[in-house]
Design an enzyme around this catalytic site. Sequence first.
Site, PDB file in Angstrom:
ATOM      1  N   LYS A 134       0.840  -1.210   0.000  1.00 15.35           N
ATOM      2  CA  LYS A 134       0.000   0.000   0.000  1.00 15.35           C
ATOM      3  C   LYS A 134       0.877   1.263   0.000  1.00 15.35           C
ATOM      4  CE  LYS A 134      -1.996  -1.296   3.881  1.00 15.35           C
ATOM      5  NZ  LYS A 134      -1.252  -2.565   4.137  1.00 15.35           N
ATOM      6  N   ARG A 147      -9.538   0.298   8.474  1.00 15.14           N
ATOM      7  CA  ARG A 147      -9.037  -0.980   8.938  1.00 15.14           C
ATOM      8  C   ARG A 147      -9.955  -1.744   9.860  1.00 15.14           C
ATOM      9  NH1 ARG A 147      -2.971   0.352   8.594  1.00 15.14           N
ATOM     10  NH2 ARG A 147      -2.102  -1.578   9.324  1.00 15.14           N
ATOM     11  N   ARG A 168      11.564  -1.125  11.098  1.00 17.00           N
ATOM     12  CA  ARG A 168      10.432  -0.826  11.967  1.00 17.00           C
ATOM     13  C   ARG A 168      10.322  -1.865  13.075  1.00 17.00           C
ATOM     14  NH1 ARG A 168       5.468   0.569   7.938  1.00 17.00           N
ATOM     15  NH2 ARG A 168       4.375  -0.634   9.538  1.00 17.00           N
TER      16      ARG A 168
HETATM   17  P1  AP5 Z   1       4.905  -1.524   1.694  1.00 20.42           P
HETATM   18  O1  AP5 Z   1       4.571  -0.702   0.500  1.00 20.42           O
HETATM   19  O2  AP5 Z   1       5.637  -0.876   2.804  1.00 20.42           O
HETATM   20  O3  AP5 Z   1       3.583  -2.273   2.232  1.00 20.42           O
HETATM   21  P2  AP5 Z   1       2.393  -1.743   3.112  1.00 20.42           P
HETATM   22  O4  AP5 Z   1       1.182  -2.452   2.645  1.00 20.42           O
HETATM   23  O5  AP5 Z   1       2.375  -0.247   3.120  1.00 20.42           O
HETATM   24  O6  AP5 Z   1       2.866  -2.321   4.506  1.00 20.42           O
HETATM   25  P3  AP5 Z   1       2.879  -1.708   5.952  1.00 20.42           P
HETATM   26  O7  AP5 Z   1       3.618  -2.688   6.814  1.00 20.42           O
HETATM   27  O8  AP5 Z   1       3.380  -0.296   5.967  1.00 20.42           O
HETATM   28  O9  AP5 Z   1       1.364  -1.724   6.250  1.00 20.42           O
HETATM   29  P4  AP5 Z   1       0.690  -1.752   7.548  1.00 20.42           P
HETATM   30  O10 AP5 Z   1      -0.672  -1.596   7.001  1.00 20.42           O
HETATM   31  O11 AP5 Z   1       0.897  -2.849   8.497  1.00 20.42           O
HETATM   32  O12 AP5 Z   1       1.375  -0.506   8.314  1.00 20.42           O
HETATM   33  P5  AP5 Z   1       0.924   0.985   8.571  1.00 20.42           P
HETATM   34  O13 AP5 Z   1       2.119   1.813   8.455  1.00 20.42           O
HETATM   35  O14 AP5 Z   1      -0.291   1.348   7.794  1.00 20.42           O
HETATM   36  O15 AP5 Z   1       5.698  -2.807   1.175  1.00 20.42           O
HETATM   37  C1  AP5 Z   1       6.263  -3.738   2.068  1.00 20.42           C
HETATM   38  C2  AP5 Z   1       7.648  -4.175   1.552  1.00 20.42           C
HETATM   39  O16 AP5 Z   1       7.447  -4.865   0.328  1.00 20.42           O
HETATM   40  C3  AP5 Z   1       8.549  -2.969   1.222  1.00 20.42           C
HETATM   41  O17 AP5 Z   1       9.859  -3.282   1.579  1.00 20.42           O
HETATM   42  C4  AP5 Z   1       8.404  -2.808  -0.294  1.00 20.42           C
HETATM   43  O18 AP5 Z   1       9.598  -2.274  -0.855  1.00 20.42           O
HETATM   44  C5  AP5 Z   1       8.154  -4.237  -0.732  1.00 20.42           C
HETATM   45  N1  AP5 Z   1       7.294  -4.315  -1.913  1.00 20.42           N
HETATM   46  C6  AP5 Z   1       6.236  -3.526  -2.234  1.00 20.42           C
HETATM   47  N2  AP5 Z   1       5.685  -3.927  -3.411  1.00 20.42           N
HETATM   48  C7  AP5 Z   1       6.418  -5.010  -3.814  1.00 20.42           C
HETATM   49  C8  AP5 Z   1       6.339  -5.876  -4.960  1.00 20.42           C
HETATM   50  N3  AP5 Z   1       5.407  -5.696  -5.914  1.00 20.42           N
HETATM   51  N4  AP5 Z   1       7.234  -6.880  -5.042  1.00 20.42           N
HETATM   52  C9  AP5 Z   1       8.175  -7.068  -4.079  1.00 20.42           C
HETATM   53  N5  AP5 Z   1       8.318  -6.255  -2.995  1.00 20.42           N
HETATM   54  C10 AP5 Z   1       7.432  -5.257  -2.862  1.00 20.42           C
HETATM   55  O19 AP5 Z   1       0.444   0.879  10.095  1.00 20.42           O
HETATM   56  C11 AP5 Z   1       1.380   0.634  11.132  1.00 20.42           C
HETATM   57  C12 AP5 Z   1       0.650   0.584  12.464  1.00 20.42           C
HETATM   58  O20 AP5 Z   1       0.008   1.851  12.711  1.00 20.42           O
HETATM   59  C13 AP5 Z   1      -0.481  -0.444  12.578  1.00 20.42           C
HETATM   60  O21 AP5 Z   1      -0.016  -1.741  12.899  1.00 20.42           O
HETATM   61  C14 AP5 Z   1      -1.324   0.177  13.691  1.00 20.42           C
HETATM   62  O22 AP5 Z   1      -0.739  -0.009  14.946  1.00 20.42           O
HETATM   63  C15 AP5 Z   1      -1.254   1.654  13.348  1.00 20.42           C
HETATM   64  N6  AP5 Z   1      -2.322   2.073  12.425  1.00 20.42           N
HETATM   65  C16 AP5 Z   1      -2.140   2.643  11.202  1.00 20.42           C
HETATM   66  N7  AP5 Z   1      -3.338   2.870  10.623  1.00 20.42           N
HETATM   67  C17 AP5 Z   1      -4.279   2.427  11.480  1.00 20.42           C
HETATM   68  C18 AP5 Z   1      -5.693   2.368  11.439  1.00 20.42           C
HETATM   69  N8  AP5 Z   1      -6.386   2.797  10.387  1.00 20.42           N
HETATM   70  N9  AP5 Z   1      -6.334   1.814  12.509  1.00 20.42           N
HETATM   71  C19 AP5 Z   1      -5.681   1.388  13.590  1.00 20.42           C
HETATM   72  N10 AP5 Z   1      -4.331   1.409  13.691  1.00 20.42           N
HETATM   73  C20 AP5 Z   1      -3.633   1.927  12.649  1.00 20.42           C
END
Ligand code: AP5
Length: 211
Positions: free
Chosen positions: A13, A88, A156
Amino acid sequence: MNIVLFGKPGAGKGTQAPRLAERLGVATLATGDVLRAAVQAGTALGREAKGYMDRGALVPDAVILGIVREALAAPGYARGAILDGVVRTVPQAEGMRGVMAGLGRRIDAVLDFDVANDEIVRRLSSRLVCAACQTPYMTGKVGDPCPKCGGVLVRRKDDEPEAIRHRLEVFEAQTAPVFEWYRAAGTPVATVDATGPVDEVTARALKALGR
Ligand code: AP5
């Protein structure tokens, strides 16, 4: 245009959000980035969120809806948003309906980035992110400079094995039902194969949006 990017942690994402935003001429809103910046700055929001985030749990819905309500009212989001990491939970989906209605907007589509769990674990256990601009990378080592902005690459806390496992469980229990909620509400939803080259995933996502 307001698009929800949906998918497991590590589905891509954060990688796709800025690409889609550029193509669609809208801004991105990544709740994870907002929360990590608050943790880094040591604000009240950051102090509240840190414990949840470090163990891979969700931050309370009311906190997330407060962030989104304030952010989306800013002029930078007048043309719309790519929403990365929100919505989410079903209560967030219900709350977002009110937030968007209050702004005279709606969620136009939900894109589900589909990736198998073993690939998710592989991605998250090798991911580094820039501490400054949050760009994720699959190569390099902790402490290297970010190729994009010169910031420092870090791992992270929630990319440790135990937290990854917990995040996947949380996704299944609390986030997966959101996709069906939107489908039942009549919002256009599409599942996008999010494996393979990043450019191809972007092209599939744009195609799903009719672009
Ligand atoms: P990446 O693009 O970073 O993936 P992502 O889906 O953004 O993963 P996140 O871990 O950031 O998502 P998340 O939803 O858990 O975390 P968030 O920050 O929102 O890609 C991942 C890896 O794969 C990268 O290294 C990338 O280079 C690689 N990659 C990408 N595409 C690829 C491809 N096609 N092929 C190969 N490799 C590829 O949330 C973090 C925390 O914040 C949550 O756990 C929670 O505690 C809190 N939080 C955030 N939003 C909320 C909410 N709405 N409600 C409650 N808590 C929340």
